[in-house]
Write a protein that holds these residues in place. Sequence first.
Motif, PDB file in Angstrom:
ATOM      1  N   GLY A 148       0.814  -1.207   0.000  1.00  0.00           N
ATOM      2  CA  GLY A 148       0.000   0.000   0.000  1.00  0.00           C
ATOM      3  C   GLY A 148       0.849   1.259   0.000  1.00  0.00           C
ATOM      4  N   ASP A 149       1.901   1.274   0.820  1.00  0.00           N
ATOM      5  CA  ASP A 149       2.787   2.441   0.880  1.00  0.00           C
ATOM      6  C   ASP A 149       3.426   2.717  -0.475  1.00  0.00           C
ATOM      7  N   ALA A 150       3.891   1.661  -1.127  1.00  0.00           N
ATOM      8  CA  ALA A 150       4.578   1.825  -2.410  1.00  0.00           C
ATOM      9  C   ALA A 150       3.615   2.287  -3.500  1.00  0.00           C
ATOM     10  N   PHE A 151       2.409   1.734  -3.528  1.00  0.00           N
ATOM     11  CA  PHE A 151       1.448   2.145  -4.550  1.00  0.00           C
ATOM     12  C   PHE A 151       0.954   3.561  -4.282  1.00  0.00           C
ATOM     13  N   ALA A 152       0.810   3.922  -3.012  1.00  0.00           N
ATOM     14  CA  ALA A 152       0.396   5.281  -2.659  1.00  0.00           C
ATOM     15  C   ALA A 152       1.384   6.299  -3.214  1.00  0.00           C
TER      16      ALA A 152
END
Length: 226
Positions: A131-135
């Motif tokens: 999630g952090d990376a896609f955000a």
Amino acid sequence: MPGPLIVTDMDGTLSAADTWRGVLAWIRANHDSPAARRFVQVRLPRVALAKAGLIDKEAFRARWLDDQATLLQGLPAEELEAMGRWVANEHLWPARRGSAISALQAAAMEARAVDPSTRIILATGAYQPVGDAFAALIGADLALGTPLEVLGGIATGVLAAPTQSGEQKAAAVRSIAAGGEVIAAFGDTGADIPLLELARRPVAVAPDRELRRAALARGWSIIDGD
């Protein structure tokens, strides 16, 4: 006063790919094991039951994420972050739904023209590092994902909190909003209805049958994919 929010789901909404497949591909490439090779095969009967609607899909997905976390046991936190970046960049992003991402960013731009404190929140059941990376790829301010337990810098192979899905996802967004307005929300399945109900402008993206029925009945916007 808390600023307004634009909220979006990830799997199926902003990318047509499944995060779990990307996580498994990364594990097989970097930390292969008999358990990783058997992971899907031993679960195929339950996959069929979930697709047929004979068992609860959200409960099945939560159990899947819980089980898959065991394959990450013993990995340092830095490798979990590397896994998240690889899954986001190499698996999810190539299958991104450009129309949904464009609509999300347009909604944020419009909202920020009125209130610059407007934030984009990515609310996903995927593991937090993904999630952090896609955000970061979509310019979101925060990701609310499913956390992996890390003790002493090492993954324990269990989840640190229940899977972010359905009502849990909506509750997490309400907590972050702290009374502020949710201007728009994007989702793709019936499980996202509680999230979409929080927003002034709910948007169904490539919706499944349950969400499409709800969106048509309530006059919500529909984006039918790319």
